[in-house]
Design a protein around this motif. Structure first.
Motif, short mmCIF file in Angstrom:
data_model
loop_
_atom_site.label_atom_id
_atom_site.label_comp_id
_atom_site.label_asym_id
_atom_site.label_seq_id
_atom_site.Cartn_x
_atom_site.Cartn_y
_atom_site.Cartn_z
N ASP A 12 0.83 -1.21 0.00
CA ASP A 12 0.00 0.00 0.00
C ASP A 12 0.87 1.26 0.00
N GLU A 15 2.60 1.80 -3.42
CA GLU A 15 1.71 2.33 -4.45
C GLU A 15 1.53 3.84 -4.32
N ASP A 18 4.86 5.65 -5.04
CA ASP A 18 5.35 5.43 -6.41
C ASP A 18 6.77 4.89 -6.42
#
Length: 340
Positions: A12, A15, A18
Protein backbone atom coordinates in the motif's frame (compact mmCIF):
# COMPACT_ATOMS: atom_id res chain seq x y z
CA UNK A 1 -21.26 -8.96 10.98
CA UNK A 2 -18.92 -5.99 10.79
CA UNK A 3 -16.03 -6.55 8.39
CA UNK A 4 -12.60 -6.37 9.98
CA UNK A 5 -10.41 -3.56 8.64
CA UNK A 6 -7.65 -4.79 6.35
CA UNK A 7 -4.14 -4.39 7.76
CA UNK A 8 -1.97 -1.85 5.93
CA UNK A 9 1.09 -3.41 4.31
CA UNK A 10 4.19 -2.22 2.45
CA UNK A 11 2.53 -2.72 -0.94
CA UNK A 12 0.00 0.00 0.00
CA UNK A 13 2.81 2.39 0.90
CA UNK A 14 4.74 1.55 -2.28
CA UNK A 15 1.71 2.33 -4.45
CA UNK A 16 1.13 5.75 -2.88
CA UNK A 17 4.85 6.63 -2.81
CA UNK A 18 5.35 5.43 -6.41
CA UNK A 19 8.31 3.22 -5.52
CA UNK A 20 8.98 -0.51 -5.33
CA UNK A 21 8.08 -2.62 -2.30
CA UNK A 22 11.78 -3.35 -1.76
CA UNK A 23 12.50 0.39 -1.61
CA UNK A 24 9.81 0.77 1.05
CA UNK A 25 11.29 -2.09 3.04
CA UNK A 26 14.80 -0.66 2.92
CA UNK A 27 13.69 2.89 3.65
CA UNK A 28 11.76 1.84 6.73
CA UNK A 29 14.61 -0.44 7.78
CA UNK A 30 17.18 2.35 7.63
CA UNK A 31 19.23 0.86 4.78
CA UNK A 32 21.78 2.96 2.90
CA UNK A 33 21.23 4.03 -0.69
CA UNK A 34 17.83 5.75 -0.31
CA UNK A 35 17.70 9.48 -0.95
CA UNK A 36 16.49 11.65 1.98
CA UNK A 37 13.50 12.87 -0.06
CA UNK A 38 12.29 9.35 -0.89
CA UNK A 39 12.90 8.14 2.67
CA UNK A 40 10.88 11.07 4.10
CA UNK A 41 8.02 10.53 1.65
CA UNK A 42 7.79 6.83 2.51
CA UNK A 43 7.85 7.46 6.26
CA UNK A 44 5.20 10.21 6.00
CA UNK A 45 2.86 7.95 4.01
CA UNK A 46 3.46 5.10 6.44
CA UNK A 47 2.53 7.35 9.37
CA UNK A 48 -0.60 8.68 7.62
CA UNK A 49 -1.78 5.13 6.90
CA UNK A 50 -1.06 4.00 10.46
CA UNK A 51 1.37 1.39 9.26
CA UNK A 52 3.15 -0.69 11.89
CA UNK A 53 5.05 -3.90 11.63
CA UNK A 54 6.66 -6.10 14.23
CA UNK A 55 10.13 -7.01 13.03
CA UNK A 56 10.61 -10.75 12.58
CA UNK A 57 12.53 -12.56 15.27
CA UNK A 58 16.03 -13.24 13.98
CA UNK A 59 17.47 -16.52 15.15
CA UNK A 60 20.86 -15.79 13.59
CA UNK A 61 22.77 -12.61 12.88
CA UNK A 62 21.90 -11.11 9.50
CA UNK A 63 24.51 -11.30 6.77
CA UNK A 64 26.63 -8.23 6.08
CA UNK A 65 25.91 -7.24 2.51
CA UNK A 66 28.85 -5.90 0.53
CA UNK A 67 29.52 -5.05 -3.10
CA UNK A 68 32.90 -6.05 -4.58
CA UNK A 69 34.07 -3.81 -7.43
CA UNK A 70 36.49 -5.69 -9.67
CA UNK A 71 38.41 -4.16 -12.60
CA UNK A 72 37.68 -5.82 -15.93
CA UNK A 73 40.65 -6.97 -18.01
CA UNK A 74 40.69 -4.56 -20.96
CA UNK A 75 41.55 -7.29 -23.51
CA UNK A 76 39.74 -10.44 -22.35
CA UNK A 77 36.81 -8.76 -20.61
CA UNK A 78 37.27 -11.10 -17.64
CA UNK A 79 38.83 -10.76 -14.22
CA UNK A 80 42.49 -9.81 -14.35
CA UNK A 81 44.50 -12.95 -13.38
CA UNK A 82 46.41 -11.02 -10.72
CA UNK A 83 43.16 -10.42 -8.82
CA UNK A 84 41.49 -13.84 -9.11
CA UNK A 85 43.18 -15.45 -6.10
CA UNK A 86 42.61 -12.36 -3.97
CA UNK A 87 38.92 -12.40 -4.86
CA UNK A 88 38.81 -16.13 -4.02
CA UNK A 89 40.28 -15.23 -0.62
CA UNK A 90 37.54 -12.67 -0.03
CA UNK A 91 34.86 -15.20 -1.01
CA UNK A 92 36.25 -17.83 1.36
CA UNK A 93 36.57 -15.39 4.27
CA UNK A 94 33.12 -13.96 3.56
CA UNK A 95 31.54 -17.40 3.89
CA UNK A 96 33.12 -17.79 7.33
CA UNK A 97 32.13 -14.31 8.54
CA UNK A 98 28.48 -13.97 7.46
CA UNK A 99 29.10 -11.69 4.49
CA UNK A 100 26.88 -11.72 1.42
CA UNK A 101 28.90 -10.52 -1.56
CA UNK A 102 27.70 -8.90 -4.78
CA UNK A 103 30.63 -8.94 -7.26
CA UNK A 104 30.66 -6.35 -10.05
CA UNK A 105 33.15 -6.86 -12.89
CA UNK A 106 33.43 -3.52 -14.68
CA UNK A 107 35.80 -1.36 -16.72
CA UNK A 108 37.53 0.90 -14.22
CA UNK A 109 36.30 4.07 -15.93
CA UNK A 110 32.66 3.00 -15.39
CA UNK A 111 32.94 3.14 -11.60
CA UNK A 112 31.46 6.59 -11.05
CA UNK A 113 29.05 8.08 -8.52
CA UNK A 114 25.94 7.24 -10.55
CA UNK A 115 26.93 3.57 -10.71
CA UNK A 116 27.85 3.46 -7.02
CA UNK A 117 24.50 4.98 -6.01
CA UNK A 118 22.52 2.71 -8.31
CA UNK A 119 24.34 -0.39 -7.07
CA UNK A 120 23.95 0.59 -3.41
CA UNK A 121 20.23 1.19 -3.92
CA UNK A 122 19.71 -2.07 -5.79
CA UNK A 123 21.48 -4.26 -3.23
CA UNK A 124 20.51 -2.26 -0.17
CA UNK A 125 24.05 -1.67 1.02
CA UNK A 126 26.71 1.04 0.86
CA UNK A 127 29.39 -1.36 2.11
CA UNK A 128 31.97 -2.15 -0.55
CA UNK A 129 35.38 -3.55 -1.41
CA UNK A 130 37.17 -1.92 -4.33
CA UNK A 131 40.03 -3.68 -6.11
CA UNK A 132 42.91 -1.60 -7.48
CA UNK A 133 40.69 1.35 -8.46
CA UNK A 134 41.38 4.86 -7.16
CA UNK A 135 37.91 6.15 -6.18
CA UNK A 136 37.17 9.49 -7.84
CA UNK A 137 36.48 12.36 -5.37
CA UNK A 138 32.67 12.15 -5.52
CA UNK A 139 32.76 8.37 -4.97
CA UNK A 140 35.11 8.85 -2.02
CA UNK A 141 32.73 11.42 -0.51
CA UNK A 142 29.80 9.02 -0.95
CA UNK A 143 31.51 6.29 1.08
CA UNK A 144 32.75 8.76 3.68
CA UNK A 145 29.22 10.08 4.24
CA UNK A 146 27.05 7.05 3.56
CA UNK A 147 28.92 3.78 3.78
CA UNK A 148 32.09 1.77 4.38
CA UNK A 149 34.84 1.10 1.84
CA UNK A 150 37.95 -1.10 1.98
CA UNK A 151 40.54 -0.79 -0.79
CA UNK A 152 42.23 -3.98 -1.98
CA UNK A 153 45.60 -3.92 -3.76
CA UNK A 154 45.61 -0.15 -3.39
CA UNK A 155 45.85 2.49 -0.67
CA UNK A 156 44.19 5.78 0.14
CA UNK A 157 46.95 8.37 0.49
CA UNK A 158 44.50 10.66 2.34
CA UNK A 159 43.83 7.96 4.97
CA UNK A 160 40.05 8.01 4.59
CA UNK A 161 39.63 4.27 3.97
CA UNK A 162 41.13 1.06 5.27
CA UNK A 163 43.28 -0.79 2.75
CA UNK A 164 45.29 -3.95 2.26
CA UNK A 165 48.20 -4.20 -0.17
CA UNK A 166 51.36 -6.19 -0.84
CA UNK A 167 54.66 -4.67 0.26
CA UNK A 168 55.56 -3.52 -3.25
CA UNK A 169 58.69 -1.66 -2.16
CA UNK A 170 60.22 -4.62 -0.34
CA UNK A 171 59.37 -7.05 -3.13
CA UNK A 172 61.01 -5.01 -5.86
CA UNK A 173 64.04 -4.28 -3.72
CA UNK A 174 64.40 -8.01 -3.06
CA UNK A 175 64.20 -8.82 -6.78
CA UNK A 176 66.77 -6.16 -7.68
CA UNK A 177 69.18 -7.40 -5.02
CA UNK A 178 68.93 -10.87 -6.57
CA UNK A 179 70.01 -9.44 -9.91
CA UNK A 180 72.88 -7.55 -8.28
CA UNK A 181 73.98 -10.71 -6.45
CA UNK A 182 74.08 -12.50 -9.82
CA UNK A 183 76.58 -9.89 -11.03
CA UNK A 184 74.36 -7.60 -13.09
CA UNK A 185 75.28 -3.93 -12.87
CA UNK A 186 73.09 -2.26 -15.50
CA UNK A 187 69.48 -3.19 -14.91
CA UNK A 188 66.27 -2.08 -16.59
CA UNK A 189 62.99 -1.67 -14.70
CA UNK A 190 59.82 -2.11 -16.78
CA UNK A 191 56.55 -0.56 -15.55
CA UNK A 192 53.16 -0.59 -17.19
CA UNK A 193 52.09 2.68 -15.57
CA UNK A 194 53.07 4.79 -12.60
CA UNK A 195 50.16 4.34 -10.22
CA UNK A 196 50.84 3.69 -6.55
CA UNK A 197 51.94 0.03 -6.71
CA UNK A 198 54.37 0.36 -9.65
CA UNK A 199 55.73 3.60 -8.16
CA UNK A 200 56.55 1.75 -4.96
CA UNK A 201 58.16 -1.08 -6.95
CA UNK A 202 60.19 1.47 -8.89
CA UNK A 203 61.29 3.10 -5.61
CA UNK A 204 62.43 -0.26 -4.24
CA UNK A 205 64.35 -0.89 -7.48
CA UNK A 206 66.28 2.38 -7.33
CA UNK A 207 67.00 2.06 -3.62
CA UNK A 208 68.55 -1.37 -4.22
CA UNK A 209 70.60 0.04 -7.11
CA UNK A 210 71.82 2.84 -4.83
CA UNK A 211 73.22 0.26 -2.39
CA UNK A 212 75.66 -0.97 -5.05
CA UNK A 213 78.21 1.77 -5.96
CA UNK A 214 79.07 0.39 -9.41
CA UNK A 215 75.47 -0.38 -10.46
CA UNK A 216 73.14 1.74 -12.55
CA UNK A 217 69.43 1.51 -13.23
CA UNK A 218 67.10 2.78 -15.90
CA UNK A 219 63.37 2.57 -16.43
CA UNK A 220 60.81 2.32 -19.21
CA UNK A 221 57.04 2.80 -18.86
CA UNK A 222 55.15 0.98 -21.63
CA UNK A 223 51.62 2.25 -20.95
CA UNK A 224 49.79 -0.87 -19.72
CA UNK A 225 50.88 -3.67 -17.40
CA UNK A 226 49.69 -6.44 -19.72
CA UNK A 227 51.30 -9.40 -21.44
CA UNK A 228 50.17 -8.17 -24.86
CA UNK A 229 51.56 -4.66 -24.37
CA UNK A 230 54.96 -5.90 -23.17
CA UNK A 231 55.24 -8.44 -25.98
CA UNK A 232 54.46 -5.86 -28.68
CA UNK A 233 56.72 -3.20 -27.15
CA UNK A 234 59.75 -5.44 -26.72
CA UNK A 235 59.35 -7.21 -30.03
CA UNK A 236 59.72 -3.80 -31.70
CA UNK A 237 62.52 -2.93 -29.27
CA UNK A 238 64.57 -6.06 -30.05
CA UNK A 239 63.97 -5.82 -33.80
CA UNK A 240 65.08 -2.18 -33.97
CA UNK A 241 68.39 -2.58 -32.09
CA UNK A 242 71.49 -4.67 -32.49
CA UNK A 243 72.42 -4.28 -28.82
CA UNK A 244 71.45 -2.54 -25.58
CA UNK A 245 73.38 -1.48 -22.51
CA UNK A 246 71.41 -3.37 -19.83
CA UNK A 247 71.88 -7.07 -19.02
CA UNK A 248 68.85 -7.72 -16.83
CA UNK A 249 65.22 -6.68 -16.40
CA UNK A 250 63.19 -6.32 -13.19
CA UNK A 251 59.53 -6.27 -14.20
CA UNK A 252 56.62 -4.55 -12.53
CA UNK A 253 54.60 -7.76 -12.78
CA UNK A 254 54.68 -11.31 -14.16
CA UNK A 255 52.38 -10.56 -17.08
CA UNK A 256 54.86 -8.10 -18.56
CA UNK A 257 57.76 -10.46 -17.84
CA UNK A 258 55.98 -13.27 -19.70
CA UNK A 259 55.30 -10.92 -22.61
CA UNK A 260 59.00 -9.99 -22.76
CA UNK A 261 59.96 -13.68 -22.69
CA UNK A 262 57.70 -14.31 -25.66
CA UNK A 263 59.08 -11.29 -27.55
CA UNK A 264 62.63 -12.52 -26.91
CA UNK A 265 61.82 -15.99 -28.20
CA UNK A 266 60.21 -14.63 -31.37
CA UNK A 267 63.30 -12.48 -31.99
CA UNK A 268 65.71 -15.41 -31.57
CA UNK A 269 66.94 -14.40 -28.10
CA UNK A 270 67.46 -16.78 -25.21
CA UNK A 271 66.82 -16.14 -21.52
CA UNK A 272 68.97 -16.10 -19.41
CA UNK A 273 71.82 -16.29 -21.95
CA UNK A 274 71.04 -12.97 -23.64
CA UNK A 275 69.53 -11.26 -20.60
CA UNK A 276 68.01 -12.13 -17.22
CA UNK A 277 64.51 -11.26 -16.05
CA UNK A 278 62.49 -11.32 -12.80
CA UNK A 279 58.74 -10.78 -12.48
CA UNK A 280 56.45 -9.91 -9.59
CA UNK A 281 53.24 -11.63 -8.31
CA UNK A 282 53.97 -15.35 -8.96
CA UNK A 283 50.74 -15.88 -10.91
CA UNK A 284 50.03 -19.45 -12.04
CA UNK A 285 51.39 -18.74 -15.53
CA UNK A 286 54.83 -18.05 -14.08
CA UNK A 287 55.35 -21.73 -13.25
CA UNK A 288 54.49 -22.66 -16.87
CA UNK A 289 57.10 -20.58 -18.70
CA UNK A 290 60.26 -22.13 -20.14
CA UNK A 291 62.45 -21.53 -18.25
CA UNK A 292 60.39 -21.04 -15.10
CA UNK A 293 60.09 -17.32 -14.37
CA UNK A 294 61.91 -16.06 -11.28
CA UNK A 295 59.49 -13.82 -9.41
CA UNK A 296 58.26 -12.34 -6.14
CA UNK A 297 55.48 -14.16 -4.31
CA UNK A 298 52.93 -12.94 -1.79
CA UNK A 299 49.80 -14.49 -0.31
CA UNK A 300 47.07 -13.14 -2.60
CA UNK A 301 44.29 -15.07 -0.89
CA UNK A 302 45.57 -13.56 2.36
CA UNK A 303 44.91 -10.10 0.94
CA UNK A 304 41.25 -11.04 0.59
CA UNK A 305 41.04 -12.49 4.08
CA UNK A 306 42.57 -9.35 5.55
CA UNK A 307 40.10 -7.19 3.61
CA UNK A 308 37.18 -9.00 5.27
CA UNK A 309 38.79 -8.56 8.70
CA UNK A 310 39.23 -4.84 8.10
CA UNK A 311 35.61 -4.45 7.00
CA UNK A 312 34.29 -6.28 10.08
CA UNK A 313 36.34 -3.97 12.28
CA UNK A 314 35.15 -0.88 10.41
CA UNK A 315 31.49 -1.87 10.77
CA UNK A 316 31.89 -2.65 14.46
CA UNK A 317 33.98 0.45 15.19
CA UNK A 318 33.06 3.13 12.60
CA UNK A 319 35.31 5.77 14.18
CA UNK A 320 38.39 3.59 14.57
CA UNK A 321 41.66 4.87 13.05
CA UNK A 322 42.30 3.91 9.45
CA UNK A 323 44.50 0.86 8.87
CA UNK A 324 46.82 0.25 5.93
CA UNK A 325 47.66 -3.46 6.12
CA UNK A 326 50.73 -4.72 4.25
CA UNK A 327 51.35 -8.32 3.16
CA UNK A 328 54.93 -9.60 3.05
CA UNK A 329 56.83 -11.14 0.14
CA UNK A 330 59.24 -13.98 -0.66
CA UNK A 331 61.48 -14.64 -3.65
CA UNK A 332 60.78 -17.57 -5.99
CA UNK A 333 63.82 -18.90 -7.83
CA UNK A 334 63.51 -19.72 -11.49
CA UNK A 335 65.58 -20.32 -14.57
CA UNK A 336 65.41 -16.76 -15.90
CA UNK A 337 68.32 -15.36 -13.84
CA UNK A 338 71.86 -16.07 -15.00
CA UNK A 339 75.21 -14.87 -13.78
CA UNK A 340 77.02 -12.00 -15.44
Amino acid sequence: MKERARRINQADIAELADVSISTVSRALGGAHGISPEVRERIRRIADELGYSERPPVQLTAPAIKAVVYLPMHPVTGGLHPIFQETYDGIVAAAAENAFELFPKLLPEEDIDLALIRETADYHGTATAFMFYVDPVPEVARFFQESGSLVLVNNIDADMRFDSVIVDNYAGSKLATRKMLAAGHRNILFVAGNLRYSPRERLRGFYDAIAECPDASGQQVVIGYDRHETAMDYFKRYFESRESWDWTAIVCGNDLMAIGILQAARECGLTVPDDFSIIGFDDISWSAMTTPRLATVRYERAGLGEEAIRLMKRRIEYPDAPVIKASVGVTFVDGGTVGGF
